[in-house]
Design a protein around this motif. Structure first.
Motif, PDB file in Angstrom:
ATOM      1  N   MET A   1      28.503  36.967  48.284  1.00 20.09           N
ATOM      2  CA  MET A   1      28.420  35.948  49.329  1.00 20.09           C
ATOM      3  C   MET A   1      28.473  36.562  50.726  1.00 20.09           C
ATOM      4  SD  MET A   1      31.189  33.312  47.653  1.00 20.09           S
ATOM      5  CE  MET A   1      31.322  33.148  45.874  1.00 20.09           C
ATOM      6  N   LEU A   2      29.038  37.777  50.807  1.00 18.55           N
ATOM      7  CA  LEU A   2      29.172  38.462  52.082  1.00 18.55           C
ATOM      8  C   LEU A   2      28.592  39.866  51.961  1.00 18.55           C
ATOM      9  CD1 LEU A   2      32.867  37.483  52.994  1.00 18.55           C
ATOM     10  CD2 LEU A   2      30.767  36.479  53.910  1.00 18.55           C
TER      11      LEU A   2
ATOM     12  N   VAL B   1      34.383  38.136  48.962  1.00 20.75           N
ATOM     13  CA  VAL B   1      35.281  37.371  49.833  1.00 20.75           C
ATOM     14  C   VAL B   1      36.648  38.041  49.852  1.00 20.75           C
ATOM     15  CG1 VAL B   1      36.395  35.134  50.180  1.00 20.75           C
ATOM     16  CG2 VAL B   1      34.026  35.245  49.357  1.00 20.75           C
ATOM     17  N   PHE B   2      37.112  38.491  48.662  1.00 23.17           N
ATOM     18  CA  PHE B   2      38.368  39.227  48.543  1.00 23.17           C
ATOM     19  C   PHE B   2      38.073  40.615  47.985  1.00 23.17           C
ATOM     20  CE2 PHE B   2      40.269  34.856  47.432  1.00 23.17           C
ATOM     21  CZ  PHE B   2      40.439  34.542  48.781  1.00 23.17           C
ATOM     22  N   ALA B   3      38.928  41.568  48.345  1.00 22.70           N
ATOM     23  CA  ALA B   3      38.830  42.902  47.762  1.00 22.70           C
ATOM     24  C   ALA B   3      39.501  42.892  46.395  1.00 22.70           C
ATOM     25  CB  ALA B   3      39.495  43.931  48.665  1.00 22.70           C
TER      26      ALA B   3
ATOM     27  N   ALA C   1      38.259  36.041  40.301  1.00 22.95           N
ATOM     28  CA  ALA C   1      37.316  37.124  40.016  1.00 22.95           C
ATOM     29  C   ALA C   1      35.944  36.835  40.622  1.00 22.95           C
ATOM     30  CB  ALA C   1      37.200  37.324  38.504  1.00 22.95           C
ATOM     31  N   LEU C   2      35.539  35.557  40.644  1.00 24.21           N
ATOM     32  CA  LEU C   2      34.272  35.183  41.263  1.00 24.21           C
ATOM     33  C   LEU C   2      34.288  35.495  42.760  1.00 24.21           C
ATOM     34  CD1 LEU C   2      31.503  33.767  41.358  1.00 24.21           C
ATOM     35  CD2 LEU C   2      32.726  31.586  41.561  1.00 24.21           C
ATOM     36  N   LEU C   3      35.404  35.203  43.427  1.00 21.33           N
ATOM     37  CA  LEU C   3      35.505  35.482  44.860  1.00 21.33           C
ATOM     38  C   LEU C   3      35.538  36.983  45.137  1.00 21.33           C
ATOM     39  CD1 LEU C   3      38.027  32.680  45.860  1.00 21.33           C
ATOM     40  CD2 LEU C   3      35.558  32.752  46.289  1.00 21.33           C
ATOM     41  N   VAL C   4      36.131  37.764  44.218  1.00 21.52           N
ATOM     42  CA  VAL C   4      36.086  39.219  44.365  1.00 21.52           C
ATOM     43  C   VAL C   4      34.644  39.708  44.197  1.00 21.52           C
ATOM     44  CG1 VAL C   4      36.777  41.413  43.314  1.00 21.52           C
ATOM     45  CG2 VAL C   4      38.472  39.598  43.642  1.00 21.52           C
TER      46      VAL C   4
ATOM     47  N   TRP D   1      38.867  45.623  55.286  1.00 15.91           N
ATOM     48  CA  TRP D   1      40.237  45.237  55.643  1.00 15.91           C
ATOM     49  C   TRP D   1      40.459  43.733  55.624  1.00 15.91           C
ATOM     50  CZ3 TRP D   1      44.412  47.930  55.329  1.00 15.91           C
ATOM     51  CH2 TRP D   1      44.350  49.320  55.418  1.00 15.91           C
ATOM     52  N   PRO D   2      39.576  42.920  56.215  1.00 13.56           N
ATOM     53  CA  PRO D   2      39.781  41.466  56.098  1.00 13.56           C
ATOM     54  C   PRO D   2      39.795  40.989  54.656  1.00 13.56           C
ATOM     55  CG  PRO D   2      38.190  41.966  57.820  1.00 13.56           C
ATOM     56  CD  PRO D   2      38.435  43.240  57.098  1.00 13.56           C
ATOM     57  N   ALA D   3      38.894  41.515  53.836  1.00 13.58           N
ATOM     58  CA  ALA D   3      38.852  41.111  52.432  1.00 13.58           C
ATOM     59  C   ALA D   3      40.110  41.547  51.696  1.00 13.58           C
ATOM     60  CB  ALA D   3      37.612  41.710  51.756  1.00 13.58           C
TER      61      ALA D   3
END
Length: 685
Positions: free
Chosen positions: A650-651, A192-194, A185-188, A657-659
């Motif tokens: 972070m981004l 970083v991730f969708a 969830a932190l990366l979402v 699409w990459p995420a």
């Protein structure tokens, strides 16, 4: 699954049961699980039973005390479980913000609604204990599972080395699942991730030319919730998803359908949209404004059908409770395991709660110029409604908790029926008192519904916990006292969490939050829309009626499947209705979680550690839910304190699409790895 193993294994040591340390630990866990369930319920419209993870954590902590017993762990589990269940009140309360009556959640008013309704849920369900817990022969899947966990892991002379290892491993499974879930969830949150993958399209003319779509939320909390609901309910939700997005939405968005509706003067949201609107906007608008009301019709019919089937058991339960009361009054001694809170105390608590509820309703009515002149009528009608409908829903939810588990009990359907009945009764009040149908009337209906809903969710959890207590030979009156403590603990937390989430994200249809990412709160959205529609006179009864017809067909299909497959296949109508009104991305991941859980259970079914592995799977699912939910509650706190709508970014935005692709890949790998790891730990116990 039978009751015998857990009952036979109950220890016989010194009876340390209702202790201060157990109540304190139970309240602390209640705060954690209430926060987690509040977020999950607002996000996806589901909550999870916290009894098993609470039992595991309790056993790990109380093991430090040599005098701890299975009954003390039972007390901790009971307080924590009912506190977490109290969070289901968020299926109604946010509706007061959505209709514009509240801007936030006033602390004492919210707490008292929860406390008075919750304590009534306890007192209303106590007379049903003998009929529904002792005599009915209901499976109580979560109650029996919690009893198994307590029996295996609690301190006692009969405890084996493997039981000690299982208890320790179970705690690590919960912690690991929570850490992985929160980490993802932190990366979402960091982009970083969708967090979701979705695709909407317009169908070719040969298929009607309508719009539809499909998606799934890459959230471990949803995966865990899917594991817990099981394959039967998951597939029923998938069927509801197919009916909604594969049939209803494409038909209602078809140009031919739109033209026919326009020509015949039939209202349709699709006719109000701009020509050539994007597929996503067309499909989601029609689903939200029309198809979800069909789901409400399905759920309403399913809840009524449940009530009809429960008529016999309800009468039997009341008869049994009155018989036990007569025995007590005649001086006959009852076995310790049959000692409920005395009926005179139950009556006193119930009357005190009703006086408090009357005070809330009177204060609300007197504080609004429109309602002030009709305060006596509104208070009297509200109290009669709470008593009659409250007791009925306590019995319905208690029975359904015994039949399919408290996590799957039809509290959503009960809430929908309750608000429709309350709103229709308010129309009668308007006619008698000559009042206008303004927002204060809608708000009054929602407050009364919230009280009844609190009764429903606590009765739903209470009887499940009492089943666990019966299997480990706990004392009912002590457990019922612990239930009341849990109600208060959960009630205090709920307005604090709701205000935090409201400020940070907002709710669909309400004022925007700092991050302007409104939580769907699907039940609250639907219930508030029903209240406004009934009182305002513009409710789409045609759509609800169509959904009711679909519900009747599903009930028949369920009965046919049950007979032809001898109970091996079912199509729970309530689960189908949920598939209608939950967002497609949510339902899809719930189905994936249910399938993953089924594959996992099937893979370990023939192994020597099948029972241990199954319990570990439940703990993993609970950890996944708790980790993500608590992280996002903490995120709300950071957003409110800093004013930054994306504090963990972070981004930059735009790398969709990459995420999305990387998120799908990592989510899949982590899912497989977690189940494999849990299987390995189970084999070593």
């Amino acid at each position: 699954m039978t009751d015998t193993p857990a009952t036979a294994a109950a220890p016989t040591g010194k009876r340390v049961e209702l202790t201060l340390r157990a109540l304190v630990l139970g309240c602390l866990l209640a705060v954690i699980f209430t926060a987690a369930n509040t977020y999950l319920g607002l996000k996806v419209g589901l909550t999870f039973a916290s009894a098993i993870p609470a039992a595991v954590i309790s056993m790990a902590i109380l093991r430090m005390f040599k005098t701890s017993t299975i009954w003390e762990n039972m007390t901790v589990q009971t307080v924590a479980s009912v506190g977490g269940a109290m969070s289901s009140i968020i299926f109604v309360l946010p509706g007061l913000v959505m209709v514009g009556w509240w801007l936030d959640f006033p602390f004492w008013e919210s707490v008292l609604i929860c406390v008075f309704g919750g304590v009534l849920g306890v007192t209303f369900s106590i007379p049903l204990r003998r009929a529904l817990v002792v005599d009915a022969g209901l499976p109580y899947p979560e109650g029996v599972a919690a009893a198994e966990v307590l029996t295996v892991g609690s301190r006692g002379a009969e405890q084996t080395e493997s039981a000690v290892r299982e208890n320790a491993s179970g705690l690590w499974v919960v912690i690991t699942g929570a850490v992985v879930s929160a980490g993802y969830a932190l990366l979402v949150a960091g982009r970083v991730f969708a967090g979701e993958a979705a695709r909407f399209i317009k169908l070719p003319a040969s298929l009607g030319g309508g719009a539809t779509g499909l998606g799934f939320g890459m959230q471990f909390a949803l995966l865990g919730a899917g594991h817990l609901i099981g394959l039967s309910v998951g597939l029923a939700q998938a069927f509801g998803l197919l009916l909604a997005w594969g049939i209803a939405v494409p038909i209602l968005t078809s140009p031919d359908t739109i033209a026919w509706l326009t020509a015949n003067g039939i209202p349709s949201i699709a006719t109000t949209l701009e020509p050539g609107v994007a597929a996503e906007e067309l499909a989601t608008t029609v689903w939200a404004r029309e198809v979800r009301f069909m789901g409400a019709g399905v759920i309403g019919v399913a809840a009524i059908w449940t009530l009809i089937k429960l008529a016999g058991p309800l009468i039997g339960g009341l008869t049994s409770a009155l018989a036990a009361s007569r025995k007590r009054d005649a001086g006959e001694a009852l076995a310790r395991t049959e000692q409920d809170i005395p009926i005179n105390i139950i009556a006193g608590l119930s009357v005190a709660c009703l006086i408090g509820i009357g005070g809330i309703l009177a204060w609300f009515a007197n504080s609004n110029p429109t309602l002030a002149g009709s305060t006596p009528l509104l208070v009297a009608g509200g109290l009669v409604y709470v008593v009659i409908i409250g007791f009925a829903v306590a019995a319905i939810c208690g029975y359904m908790a015994g039949l399919i588990g408290s996590s799957n009990s039809p509290v959503s359907g009960v809430g929908i029926l309750a608000v429709v009945i309350a709103s229709v009764l308010m129309l009668g009040v308007l006619a008698l008192a000559g009042l206008p149908a303004d927002p204060s009337v809608v708000a009054f209906a929602l407050i009364v519904t919230a009280i009844v809903f609190a009764v429903a969710v606590i009765a739903n959890d209470n009887l499940q916990d009492l089943k666990t207590g019966q299997l480990v030979e706990a004392t009912p009156w002590r457990q019922q006292a612990a239930l009341i403590v849990g109600v208060v603990a959960g009630a205090i937390v709920i307005p604090l969490i709701l205000n935090l989430l409201n400020q940070a994200f907002g709710f669909a249809g309400g004022p925007p939050g700092i991050a302007d990412e409104p939580l769907a709160a699907p039940q609250a959205t639907l219930i508030s829309a029903l209240a406004r529609g009934v009182i305002g006179g513009d409710l789409r009864w045609d759509l609800i009626g169509l959904g009711a017809c679909i519900g009747v067909v599903i009930i028949v299909l369920d009965a046919v499947l049950n007979v032809t497959t001898k109970g091996r296949m079912k199509l729970p109508p309530l689960a189908v209705g949920i598939g209608f009104y939950l967002p497609a991305a949510v339902t899809t991941m719930l189905v994936i979680g249910a399938v993953c859980g089924w594959f996992y259970d099937k893979a370990i079914k023939t192994t020597r550690f099948a029972d241990v592995g199954r319990r570990m799977g439940v703990l993993l699912a609970s950890g996944l839910i708790v980790g993500e939910s608590l992280f996002l509650v903490m995120t709300a706190g950071v957003i409110v304190s800093t004013g930054d709508d994306a504090p963990f970014a972070m981004l930059p935005e735009g790398s969709t699409w990459p995420a999305m692709l990387s998120g799908i890949a990592v989510f899949a790998v982590l899912t497989v790895a977690l189940y494999a790891w849990v299987r390995g730990r189970s084999a070593k116990v």
